[in-house]
Design a protein around this motif. Structure first.
Motif, PDB file in Angstrom:
ATOM      1  N   ASP A 203     -26.054  20.527   1.896  1.00 18.20           N
ATOM      2  CA  ASP A 203     -25.123  21.650   1.880  1.00 18.20           C
ATOM      3  C   ASP A 203     -25.858  22.987   1.785  1.00 18.20           C
ATOM      4  O   ASP A 203     -26.950  23.084   1.240  1.00 18.20           O
ATOM      5  N   SER A 204     -25.227  24.034   2.375  1.00 16.66           N
ATOM      6  CA  SER A 204     -25.705  25.424   2.255  1.00 16.66           C
ATOM      7  C   SER A 204     -27.149  25.580   2.729  1.00 16.66           C
ATOM      8  O   SER A 204     -27.957  26.247   2.095  1.00 16.66           O
ATOM      9  N   ARG A 205     -27.465  24.992   3.886  1.00 14.60           N
ATOM     10  CA  ARG A 205     -28.831  25.060   4.412  1.00 14.60           C
ATOM     11  C   ARG A 205     -28.870  25.623   5.838  1.00 14.60           C
ATOM     12  O   ARG A 205     -29.879  25.471   6.538  1.00 14.60           O
ATOM     13  N   ASN A 206     -27.767  26.239   6.272  1.00 14.30           N
ATOM     14  CA  ASN A 206     -27.698  26.857   7.599  1.00 14.30           C
ATOM     15  C   ASN A 206     -27.967  25.851   8.727  1.00 14.30           C
ATOM     16  O   ASN A 206     -28.521  26.203   9.771  1.00 14.30           O
ATOM     17  N   LEU A 207     -27.562  24.616   8.520  1.00 15.61           N
ATOM     18  CA  LEU A 207     -27.784  23.587   9.529  1.00 15.61           C
ATOM     19  C   LEU A 207     -26.856  23.769  10.718  1.00 15.61           C
ATOM     20  O   LEU A 207     -25.691  24.142  10.567  1.00 15.61           O
ATOM     21  N   ARG A 208     -27.375  23.485  11.910  1.00 15.26           N
ATOM     22  CA  ARG A 208     -26.556  23.463  13.125  1.00 15.26           C
ATOM     23  C   ARG A 208     -26.138  22.047  13.487  1.00 15.26           C
ATOM     24  O   ARG A 208     -25.124  21.841  14.146  1.00 15.26           O
ATOM     25  N   LYS A 209     -26.943  21.074  13.091  1.00 14.68           N
ATOM     26  CA  LYS A 209     -26.697  19.683  13.455  1.00 14.68           C
ATOM     27  C   LYS A 209     -26.765  18.801  12.212  1.00 14.68           C
ATOM     28  O   LYS A 209     -27.438  19.124  11.246  1.00 14.68           O
TER      29      LYS A 209
END
Length: 371
Positions: A79-85
């Motif tokens: 969570d809250s890690r700027n992931l796109r995938k």
């Protein structure tokens, strides 16, 4: 003598002028060139970059962009890690946290080994739809959180063992036919803050939800109470719609209803049958911010009543009392049979103090009155 002196003075003046003429003027400093503007990024983007990978985990299969707590091996925190995938989910994971990212889809490849998931949190992402193949392999999923995404309709092919489905703050305006038919274990359905209108609902919309206890349809665009709501419901939230009236005996279909919220609607005395809220199991009734001019009739077992910010001008305790009003001589009689109302809110109306005496005589268990 005077002539020679004049000639000498003239010669001195000429020499002085020549010397001044030979003095060099100070050189001008070269003009500074204007600073070059900072170049624009080649590919401007509104998304912040993903966070750098964390330290190696004690679990070899832990995705580097996530965190696997050593003392909680069945959980994966992405969570809250700027992931796109979505990263590849290990098969040991039961609890998956992917909220507060920029994920727009759930690839089958990421979940091919995650067949034991029980809890998935995808709140605050950019998901528009769910892949059928991904959903159908999550047989063990019990909790699914999809709040604050970009869904346009309730997802189909949901896992049959779901107990909680949270879909609030999307753009849902459609509920596909039969989407809830197999969700007999669902106890909580949250659809608040969407775009659901009256035409979305029919008597079969919620068919299959035999054990649903909490239904949240608040903050939509309803003008009427939906038909065919699950009869097992205990908590029903319908506030912040545009509901104007309540059909006769509408709430009689819900024998277990204990908590009802209808704040911020357009309900008036004309659209409210007398016994609408005379429900034996109802404990909390919220009718704030409507258009009522009189206090509605309630069941003796109701404990909390919110009528603030209506247009109530007068209260007749004798008329609204759900039991026979006792006399002063009987005031200390057995309290088992008196109305159970303990909290009453009446502020924001057109009432003037003092609180009517017959109101207090009727509801003798009142602990707080906001007047």
């Amino acid at each position: 003598m005077k002539a020679a002196f004049r000639l000498l003075l003239l010669l001195i003046l000429v020499l002085i002028s020549e010397v001044n003429g030979q003095r060099q003027k100070p050189a001008r400093k070269p003009a500074r060139k204007p600073a070059r503007p900072t170049p624009e990024p080649v590919e401007p983007t509104e998304l912040p970059p993903p966070l750098p990978p964390g330290p190696p985990s004690v679990f070899p299969d832990c995705p580097r962009e996530c965190f696997c707590p050593p003392d909680f091996p069945s959980a994966l925190y992405c969570d809250s890690r700027n992931l796109r995938k979505v990263p590849l989910i290990p098969p040991r994971i039961h609890y998956l946290y992917l909220q507060n990212n920029f994920i727009d889809s759930l690839p089958e490849e990421s979940f091919k080994n995650a067949t034991e998931l029980r809890w998935v949190n995808l709140d605050n992402n950019r998901i528009k739809k769910l892949d059928r193949r991904v959903m159908e392999q999550m047989d063990s999923l019990v909790f699914l959180y999809l709040e604050k995404n970009q869904l346009k309709e309730v997802p189909s092919f949901l896992p049959v063992n779901l107990e909680q489905l949270r879909l609030s703050r999307n753009q849902i305006s459609k509920i596909p036919s039969g989407v809830f038919n197999k969700l007999e274990h669902l106890v909580l359905l949250d659809l608040h803050h969407n775009k659901l209108s009256d035409g979305v609902f029919n008597k079969n919309t919620f068919r299959g939800l035999k054990n649903l206890m909490q239904l949240n349809l608040a903050h939509n665009i309803l003008r009427k109470l939906p038909p065919g709501l699950p009869s097992a419901v205990h908590q029903l939230f319908l506030d912040r719609n545009n509901i104007e009236d309540i059909p006769d005996d509408y709430f009689k279909e819900f024998p277990n209803l204990a908590f009802l919220r209808l704040n911020y609607n357009q309900i008036s005395d004309k659209g409210l049958p007398k016994n609408s809220f005379n429900l034996s199991n109802l404990l909390v009734l919220q009718l704030a911010h409507n258009k009522l001019t009189t206090m509605p009739f309630i069941n003796p077992r109701l404990e909390h009543l919110y009528l603030n910010d209506n247009s109530i001008e007068k209260i007749n305790g004798t008329q609204i009392c759900p039991t026979a009003l006792v006399t002063f001589q009987d005031f200390s009689s057995d309290l088992e049979n008196v109305p159970r109302l303990r909290y009453l809110r009446l502020d924001g109306n057109q009432l003037k103090p003092p609180i009517p005496l017959d109101l207090m005589m009727c509801f003798r268990l009142l602990q707080s009155v906001v007047f």
